[in-house]
Design an enzyme around this catalytic site. Structure first.
Site, mmCIF file in Angstrom:
data_model
loop_
_atom_site.group_PDB
_atom_site.id
_atom_site.type_symbol
_atom_site.label_atom_id
_atom_site.label_comp_id
_atom_site.label_asym_id
_atom_site.label_seq_id
_atom_site.Cartn_x
_atom_site.Cartn_y
_atom_site.Cartn_z
ATOM 1 N N TRP A 316 46.518 47.940 42.740
ATOM 2 C CA TRP A 316 47.016 46.576 42.569
ATOM 3 C C TRP A 316 46.162 45.802 41.560
ATOM 4 O O TRP A 316 46.659 44.987 40.792
ATOM 5 C CB TRP A 316 47.044 45.854 43.918
ATOM 6 C CG TRP A 316 47.240 44.378 43.805
ATOM 7 C CD1 TRP A 316 48.418 43.734 43.551
ATOM 8 C CD2 TRP A 316 46.236 43.363 43.890
ATOM 9 N NE1 TRP A 316 48.201 42.378 43.495
ATOM 10 C CE2 TRP A 316 46.873 42.122 43.697
ATOM 11 C CE3 TRP A 316 44.862 43.386 44.126
ATOM 12 C CZ2 TRP A 316 46.179 40.917 43.727
ATOM 13 C CZ3 TRP A 316 44.178 42.182 44.152
ATOM 14 C CH2 TRP A 316 44.841 40.977 43.953
ATOM 15 N N HIS A 317 44.845 46.098 41.534
ATOM 16 C CA HIS A 317 43.987 45.429 40.556
ATOM 17 C C HIS A 317 44.337 45.850 39.136
ATOM 18 O O HIS A 317 44.106 45.105 38.183
ATOM 19 C CB HIS A 317 42.511 45.767 40.823
ATOM 20 C CG HIS A 317 41.915 44.994 41.951
ATOM 21 N ND1 HIS A 317 41.759 45.521 43.208
ATOM 22 C CD2 HIS A 317 41.455 43.724 42.031
ATOM 23 C CE1 HIS A 317 41.212 44.606 44.001
ATOM 24 N NE2 HIS A 317 41.033 43.510 43.319
ATOM 25 N N GLY A 318 44.863 47.058 38.999
ATOM 26 C CA GLY A 318 45.205 47.568 37.684
ATOM 27 C C GLY A 318 45.290 49.069 37.755
ATOM 28 O O GLY A 318 44.733 49.686 38.659
#
Lengths: 381, 76
Positions: A316-318
């Site tokens: 989700w962060h990347g």
């Protein structure tokens, strides 16, 4: 303009506080004033470009329509696959901001979109669960686009938020709320603009750039403290501001670096995110494993749940490699900690011992800092 | 029902401290964690036919054995 950055933002914010405080002390509802202030602040935050406003409006209209349509559908059908399709639609804007260039040959960006998406998915899942059966469009908009939390959370829950806006506080209750709000706002500002700035300017920036063990180790600790003061500081300011407008946005940090183990750390760090993942990913996966008796051992089910949940958190962060490794690292750490604490007789015999407690806290702190070193991307250059 | 709830909790927490102290904080004392809550919800559904959704139950509603029993008696 970014929320909680620059003097102008605070100047406008303080002016709007006056109205909220007067209404609050008079025991009047803050809802309509809150709607108005929110609209103005959104214009201030997004209004610098026409493109931003259009994307925000498209996002809002799309998500609102989706929620209203699903609430309607859910009254007649409770098939799980409909929920899945709805969730897929709701995260489509997030997907476009991540892979827009590959998918539609356009760069799409919207401030806070990953946080906003969490709120929509929560509403959809709880509609499926039967906990939500109506949604006022105006209240939904206020919830989704609540300006103090719009850029980086904390991630509130709709039923809690809507209860707050319909609740009119008495004078004493509001004053207590205001006191807590001002305290949190001040604490947040001190964390972010004083402690965070000191760590950043006088510690992190002074570390020599050549890569050797000492420098990386030094960076690991500096970055961990910077990240904490900066993010916890921002979160406290967002929560404090919410309180002054009569919304008790949940806290996001609770002295995380004094946790005794990694599981406790995740109950204290970025709590609104980890609780979201706990409630909507881990719990769902493990519950379905247990109900369908997929694994003989319930702990196997739980460990698979942890790994999937934390990997998703990383992604989700990347989708860069260091974020995925960060997620896996924490997933594995949680499983290992859980196994060790259940099986080790030695651990059980010393866990209430104060000296060992200090050791466990120290070890946990270092494991967490190493996690942030992975997260920072420094190891993968 | 009370007896049954206590024996379910004892199974999940793996301790008989629960019968001795109805006000023991299950989360603070490390007796109930995320997995424990899931087991509790599944067991309640199996035994009492009360369907609880994961985010319907707040942790403060079920933080002690007494509260679990009170919460369930409200639901039946």
């Amino acid at each position: 303009m970014l929320p909680f950055s620059g003097l102008f933002f605070f100047y406008i914010l303080f002016i709007f506080f006056i109205g909220a405080i007067i209404l609050g002390i008079l025991g009047k509802p803050l809802k309509w004033y809150g709607f108005f202030v929110n609209l103005f602040m959104l214009w201030l935050i997004f209004g610098n470009s026409k493109k931003n406003i259009i994307i925000l409006l498209m996002f809002l209209t799309g998500e609102l329509a989706l929620v209203e349509i699903y609430i309607h559908i859910r009254k007649h059908f409770n098939n799980r696959w409909i929920l899945w399709i709805m969730i897929l639609f709701s995260i489509l804007p997030l997907i476009l901001t991540k892979w827009g260039e590959q998918l539609i040959h356009r760069h799409v960006a919207l401030l806070g979109i990953s946080y906003l998406t969490f709120k929509v998915v929560q509403v959809l899942i709880e509609t499926y669960d039967g906990l939500i059966d109506k949604m006022n469009p105006l209240s939904f908009t206020y919830f989704l686009l609540f300006f103090p939390t719009i850029s980086s959370g904390p991630i509130d829950r709709s039923r809690r938020f809507l209860e707050d806006i319909s609740h009119v506080m008495k004078k004493e209750e509001y004053i207590e709320n205001l006191r807590r709000g001002i305290y949190k706002l001040g604490k947040g500002a001190f964390f972010k603009f004083f402690l965070g700035a000191i760590v950043s300017n006088y510690w992190m920036a002074k570390i020599p750039t050549d890569r050797n063990f000492i420098n990386i180790l030094n960076y690991m600790y500096a970055y961990s403290f910077y990240l904490y003061f900066d993010f916890a500081g921002y979160s406290f300011m967002a929560v404090g501001t919410s309180y002054i407008f009569g919304i008790k946005t949940p806290d996001n940090f609770n002295i995380p670096y004094l946790s005794h183990d990694i599981k406790e750390f995740w109950n204290r760090w970025h709590m609104s995110l980890s609780f979201w993942f706990r409630d909507f990913i881990y719990t769902r996966i493990v519950m379905s494993f247990i109900k369908n008796k997929v694994f003989k051992n319930k702990y196997t089910a739980s460990y698979i749940g942890f790994i999937i949940t934390m990997f998703t958190m990383g992604a989700w962060h990347g989708t860069q490699r260091h974020y995925l490794v960060y997620g896996l690292y924490h997933g594995i750490l949680i499983c290992f900690t859980d196994y060790f604490e259940r099986k080790s007789k030695w651990y059980k015999s010393v866990k209430n011992n104060e000296k060992w407690d200090t050791v466990f806290t120290f070890v946990t702190f270092n494991l967490v800092c190493f996690g942030f070193l992975i997260f920072s991307g420094k190891l993968f250059i | 029902m009370e007896e049954k709830v206590l024996s379910i909790l004892e199974d999940i927490c793996g301790t008989d401290e629960i019968k001795n102290d109805m006000d023991i904080d299950l989360f603070e004392n490390g007796l109930l964690d995320s997995l424990g809550v899931i087991e509790l919800i599944v067991d309640i559904e199996d035994n009492f036919n009360i369907k609880l959704e994961p985010t319907e139950v707040k942790r403060e509603d079920i933080s002690t054995p007494r509260k679990v029993i009170e919460y369930l008696s409200k639901r039946t």
